[in-house]
Write a protein that holds these residues in place. Sequence first.
Motif, PDB file in Angstrom:
ATOM      1  N   ALA A 222      -4.465   3.977  -4.299  1.00 49.10           N
ATOM      2  CA  ALA A 222      -3.020   4.298  -3.605  1.00 49.10           C
ATOM      3  C   ALA A 222      -3.510   5.530  -2.171  1.00 49.10           C
ATOM      4  N   PRO A 223      -2.793   4.797  -1.449  1.00 54.32           N
ATOM      5  CA  PRO A 223      -3.077   5.944   0.112  1.00 54.32           C
ATOM      6  C   PRO A 223      -2.014   7.361   0.027  1.00 54.32           C
ATOM      7  N   LEU A 224      -1.435   7.511  -1.164  1.00 56.29           N
ATOM      8  CA  LEU A 224      -0.231   8.276  -0.846  1.00 56.29           C
ATOM      9  C   LEU A 224      -0.285   8.560  -2.037  1.00 56.29           C
ATOM     10  N   ARG A 225      -0.923  10.228  -2.220  1.00 55.10           N
ATOM     11  CA  ARG A 225      -0.697  11.177  -3.370  1.00 55.10           C
ATOM     12  C   ARG A 225       1.089  11.033  -3.759  1.00 55.10           C
ATOM     13  N   THR A 248       9.348  -1.072   3.480  1.00 54.38           N
ATOM     14  CA  THR A 248       9.610  -1.878   3.906  1.00 54.38           C
ATOM     15  C   THR A 248       8.041  -2.598   3.830  1.00 54.38           C
ATOM     16  N   MET A 249       7.116  -1.972   2.991  1.00 56.21           N
ATOM     17  CA  MET A 249       5.846  -2.217   2.790  1.00 56.21           C
ATOM     18  C   MET A 249       5.483  -0.695   1.656  1.00 56.21           C
ATOM     19  N   CYS A 250       5.618  -1.801   0.893  1.00 58.12           N
ATOM     20  CA  CYS A 250       5.834  -0.496  -0.360  1.00 58.12           C
ATOM     21  C   CYS A 250       4.666  -0.241  -1.032  1.00 58.12           C
ATOM     22  N   GLY A 251       3.224  -1.293  -1.132  1.00 58.25           N
ATOM     23  CA  GLY A 251       1.746  -1.499  -1.459  1.00 58.25           C
ATOM     24  C   GLY A 251       2.222  -1.184  -2.793  1.00 58.25           C
ATOM     25  N   THR A 252       1.547   0.484  -3.686  1.00 55.06           N
ATOM     26  CA  THR A 252       1.656   0.276  -4.901  1.00 55.06           C
ATOM     27  C   THR A 252       3.261   1.056  -5.213  1.00 55.06           C
ATOM     28  N   GLY A 253       4.185   1.044  -4.262  1.00 53.35           N
ATOM     29  CA  GLY A 253       5.768   1.558  -5.132  1.00 53.35           C
ATOM     30  C   GLY A 253       5.286   2.961  -5.223  1.00 53.35           C
ATOM     31  N   THR A 254       4.657   3.670  -4.141  1.00 56.78           N
ATOM     32  CA  THR A 254       4.682   5.624  -4.908  1.00 56.78           C
ATOM     33  C   THR A 254       5.821   6.306  -4.233  1.00 56.78           C
ATOM     34  N   LEU A 255       6.509   5.602  -2.951  1.00 58.07           N
ATOM     35  CA  LEU A 255       7.604   6.348  -1.967  1.00 58.07           C
ATOM     36  C   LEU A 255       9.053   5.954  -3.199  1.00 58.07           C
ATOM     37  N   PHE A 328       9.817  -4.479   0.035  1.00 62.83           N
ATOM     38  CA  PHE A 328       9.300  -5.905   0.010  1.00 62.83           C
ATOM     39  C   PHE A 328       7.604  -5.146   0.475  1.00 62.83           C
ATOM     40  N   ASP A 329       6.588  -6.553   1.270  1.00 59.76           N
ATOM     41  CA  ASP A 329       5.406  -5.966   1.230  1.00 59.76           C
ATOM     42  C   ASP A 329       5.513  -7.854   1.614  1.00 59.76           C
ATOM     43  N   ILE A 330       4.043  -7.591   2.186  1.00 63.19           N
ATOM     44  CA  ILE A 330       3.204  -8.982   2.582  1.00 63.19           C
ATOM     45  C   ILE A 330       2.188  -9.862   1.143  1.00 63.19           C
ATOM     46  N   SER A 331       2.087  -8.243   0.463  1.00 65.88           N
ATOM     47  CA  SER A 331       1.066  -8.895  -0.525  1.00 65.88           C
ATOM     48  C   SER A 331       1.478  -8.951  -1.888  1.00 65.88           C
ATOM     49  N   ASP A 332       0.951 -10.047  -2.683  1.00 66.87           N
ATOM     50  CA  ASP A 332       1.325 -10.267  -4.262  1.00 66.87           C
ATOM     51  C   ASP A 332       0.929  -9.496  -5.230  1.00 66.87           C
ATOM     52  N   LYS A 356       9.120 -10.707  -1.718  1.00 69.29           N
ATOM     53  CA  LYS A 356       7.363 -10.538  -0.416  1.00 69.29           C
ATOM     54  C   LYS A 356       7.550 -11.256   0.285  1.00 69.29           C
ATOM     55  N   ARG A 357       8.172 -10.401   1.579  1.00 68.12           N
ATOM     56  CA  ARG A 357       8.600 -10.540   3.003  1.00 68.12           C
ATOM     57  C   ARG A 357       7.600 -10.161   4.106  1.00 68.12           C
ATOM     58  N   ASP A 358       7.940 -10.257   5.308  1.00 72.80           N
ATOM     59  CA  ASP A 358       6.881  -9.930   6.619  1.00 72.80           C
ATOM     60  C   ASP A 358       8.222  -8.800   6.670  1.00 72.80           C
ATOM     61  N   ALA A 359       7.373  -7.225   6.870  1.00 72.69           N
ATOM     62  CA  ALA A 359       8.286  -6.204   7.208  1.00 72.69           C
ATOM     63  C   ALA A 359       8.699  -6.499   9.451  1.00 72.69           C
ATOM     64  N   THR A 360       7.551  -7.811   9.697  1.00 72.90           N
ATOM     65  CA  THR A 360       8.451  -7.698  10.822  1.00 72.90           C
ATOM     66  C   THR A 360       9.718  -8.601  11.541  1.00 72.90           C
ATOM     67  N   CYS A 374       8.878   3.179   5.636  1.00 76.37           N
ATOM     68  CA  CYS A 374       7.376   2.836   5.292  1.00 76.37           C
ATOM     69  C   CYS A 374       6.373   3.282   6.029  1.00 76.37           C
ATOM     70  N   ASN A 375       5.248   2.547   4.994  1.00 68.92           N
ATOM     71  CA  ASN A 375       3.876   3.850   5.455  1.00 68.92           C
ATOM     72  C   ASN A 375       2.358   2.479   5.942  1.00 68.92           C
ATOM     73  N   PRO A 376       3.137   2.464   6.973  1.00 68.94           N
ATOM     74  CA  PRO A 376       2.273   0.565   7.264  1.00 68.94           C
ATOM     75  C   PRO A 376       0.344   1.230   6.985  1.00 68.94           C
ATOM     76  N   ASP A 390      -0.001  -5.500  16.558  1.00 70.88           N
ATOM     77  CA  ASP A 390       1.190  -6.442  16.633  1.00 70.88           C
ATOM     78  C   ASP A 390       1.799  -5.815  16.206  1.00 70.88           C
ATOM     79  N   LEU A 391       1.668  -5.294  14.413  1.00 69.89           N
ATOM     80  CA  LEU A 391       2.230  -4.895  13.763  1.00 69.89           C
ATOM     81  C   LEU A 391       3.539  -4.552  14.183  1.00 69.89           C
ATOM     82  N   TYR A 392       3.194  -2.998  14.395  1.00 68.06           N
ATOM     83  CA  TYR A 392       3.385  -1.638  14.567  1.00 68.06           C
ATOM     84  C   TYR A 392       4.697  -2.027  15.750  1.00 68.06           C
TER      85      TYR A 392
END
Length: 446
Positions: A222-225, A248-255, A328-332, A356-360, A374-376, A390-392
């Motif tokens: 995961a990118p964030l300690r 909006t892009m929760c990844g592994t949920g750390t935040l 939210f995240d776009i990835s299952d 599961k959602r597209d943050a845009t 978010c931490n895109p 484009d995402l940003y």
Amino acid sequence: MAVKKEYKRDYKKERTREPKKISDVKSTPRAKVNADGTKEFDQSTFFASCPKEVEYLLEQEIKDLGITRIEVEKGGVAFKAETEQALDVLLQSRIASRVFKELQVYTISSEKDLYALAKEKWWDKVFSVHQTFKINTLFDRETKENFTNSIIFSQLLKDAIADNFREKFGERPSVDTGRPDITFLLRVERKPGTALYNARILVDMVGEPLSNRGYREESLKAPLRENLAAAIVMTTDFNPDADIFTDTMCGTGTLLIEAILIRAKVAPTYLKIRKYIEKKIPVFDFIKHPWFMVDRKSQRVFDEKAQAIYNHSLAALNELQTRQFFGFDISDRALETTRIHLHNAMIDQQIVTLNKRDATKITPMDEAPGIVICNPPYGERMGEEEELKDLYKSYGENLKHNFKGFRAYVFTSNPLLRKEISLGTSKRHTFYNGSLECRLLKYDLY
Ligand SMILES: C[S@@+](CC[C@H](N)C(=O)[O-])C[C@H]1O[C@@H](n2cnc3c(N)ncnc32)[C@H](O)[C@@H]1O
């Protein structure tokens, strides 16, 4: 990703009630009263390390624990306290990576002085010949101008310790560079305006870093300690009593998890404490240090603190009824990992709405006030940066149109990508994710 069997375990059954307030067992310094009525405290010097640029948050945490003799340094905070107060820092800080206790400071002009001085110390009071040890050496910037090799300092200190033991006991403790029983930190700092150096020997009280809270699956990157994620949440103006919190892009949920622990006022060490109480695992290195093993009072105080954290965390997480957290995240795969981490953290899945959602394209799931963070992805691979522009851009536009009344935060290391968000920044903070310089940008959405 398949959900592990253990993931089905129902922690609710294991939870107990009646939390004991942590403040009930907070340490107060023991004072020796001198003949003239002045008080003398039996205090040592400690150093709590943390990621660069969040030292001020750690300083505030230490102040909040009633410790007043504090000095902020680069990458951490030094403080004077009784050992039992230092245990509060170790147990309660969301920001600290490690806590060290200072053993000795030598004034030296070369590495040879270090060997001669350290060989005379009573190392057997610090650890036993049957325990393993390791030494890490850090130079400050001025020392680096004159000495290039920190490994030589580590080796000479190791030789001094080994020779000292061998002369006294005919045998020496072994070095283990993996997971030793005791880890020393040698900090060499130039004394201003002289050709002399302070060689500061500290002992790591923690072992496994405090940032490893214990809810993450080790196999997943995961990118964030966790302590950096906590620092990000603490830097926002999130008001746990009034705001909804959306990643909006929760990844592994750390935040999300760090925000929930802040909301529930649960000490970040609660999962380690759980292992200590339920499985008798010595989750911090100091538990195996000889000083602690003979100090009944410190053991009793630590056990009381640990029990209070255990009781409070179980009850507080059990009683948390809020519906204010959204992920939210776009990835299952990312969402499934967040679910596993929430479970590992003993957080009821009902508290967090995961979708599961597209943050845009998303719209808020509840009304303002709230923060949307978010931490895109920031484009580590060649060519990826172009695709992410484009995402940003679209994300910024979606915030502008659909999140009026919210305070938005974006955490990213990529300066080109963050320029794609065409919103006015109302605040910016610099962080370091390891050596990577990052920014947390705030946008007020009207
Ligand atoms: C850098 S990671 C977030 C890491 C997270 N802070 C953590 O600690 O695990 C970025 C996340 O953004 C997600 N993502 C990328 N594009 C997205 C989009 N359009 N909508 C929602 N999520 C997206 C990725 O699937 C990835 O999980």
